[in-house]
Design a protein around this motif. Structure first.
Motif, PDB file in Angstrom:
ATOM      1  N   SER A 167      -2.796   4.398  -4.581  1.00  0.00           N
ATOM      2  CA  SER A 167      -3.520   5.663  -4.583  1.00  0.00           C
ATOM      3  C   SER A 167      -4.637   5.591  -3.552  1.00  0.00           C
TER       4      SER A 167
ATOM      5  N   ARG B  63       0.823  -1.216   0.000  1.00  0.00           N
ATOM      6  CA  ARG B  63       0.000   0.000   0.000  1.00  0.00           C
ATOM      7  C   ARG B  63       0.853   1.260   0.000  1.00  0.00           C
ATOM      8  N   HIS B  64       2.140   1.134   0.311  1.00  0.00           N
ATOM      9  CA  HIS B  64       3.052   2.285   0.322  1.00  0.00           C
ATOM     10  C   HIS B  64       3.818   2.432  -0.990  1.00  0.00           C
ATOM     11  N   ASP B  65       3.545   1.576  -1.941  1.00  0.00           N
ATOM     12  CA  ASP B  65       4.184   1.655  -3.253  1.00  0.00           C
ATOM     13  C   ASP B  65       3.776   2.943  -3.950  1.00  0.00           C
ATOM     14  N   LYS B  66       4.652   3.446  -4.808  1.00  0.00           N
ATOM     15  CA  LYS B  66       4.374   4.713  -5.501  1.00  0.00           C
ATOM     16  C   LYS B  66       3.137   4.653  -6.385  1.00  0.00           C
ATOM     17  N   LYS B  67       2.725   3.446  -6.810  1.00  0.00           N
ATOM     18  CA  LYS B  67       1.539   3.326  -7.649  1.00  0.00           C
ATOM     19  C   LYS B  67       0.251   3.301  -6.834  1.00  0.00           C
TER      20      LYS B  67
ATOM     21  N   ARG C 106      -2.467  -0.599  -6.721  1.00  0.00           N
ATOM     22  CA  ARG C 106      -2.458  -0.429  -8.178  1.00  0.00           C
ATOM     23  C   ARG C 106      -1.234  -1.148  -8.720  1.00  0.00           C
TER      24      ARG C 106
END
Length: 103
Positions: free
Chosen positions: A55, A49-53, A60
């Protein structure tokens, strides 16, 4: 990551099984891992959930779409968790397969 994205694409009806098999074979032939070690799925999803994708807390992914190529799309958490669990099961199954080496 590529193999898991391909498997998720297939699970969402975006990619054919043959495409996933081809990607997995290429990754394996390159000597790269195609499965996950056994880890806590909830912890892994929380980290994702902390990935750059991500949202707004939504997961995502860059997935394969047989019509559009690579696309960034949200994926339902239960399906993501199922794909992760399957990948961990593949690790267990792979560890039971003979490697062809003799001792």
């Amino acid at each position: 990551g590529m193999v898991l994205a391909a498997r998720l694409s297939q699970r969402l009806g975006m990619a054919a099984a043959e495409t996933v098999d081809a990607i997995e074979s290429l990754v394996r032939d390159a000597g790269l891992p195609t499965a996950l070690p056994r880890i806590d799925v909830a912890t892994l999803v929380e980290l994702m959930r902390h990935d750059k994708k991500a949202s707004g807390g939504d997961l995502r992914f860059i997935l394969l779409d047989r019509r559009e190529g690579a696309v960034v799309v949200p994926a339902p958490r239960p399906i993501v968790e199922d794909v992760l669990r399957d990948a961990m099961s593949a690790t267990s199954a792979a560890s039971l397969r003979p490697t062809g080496r003799s001792s």
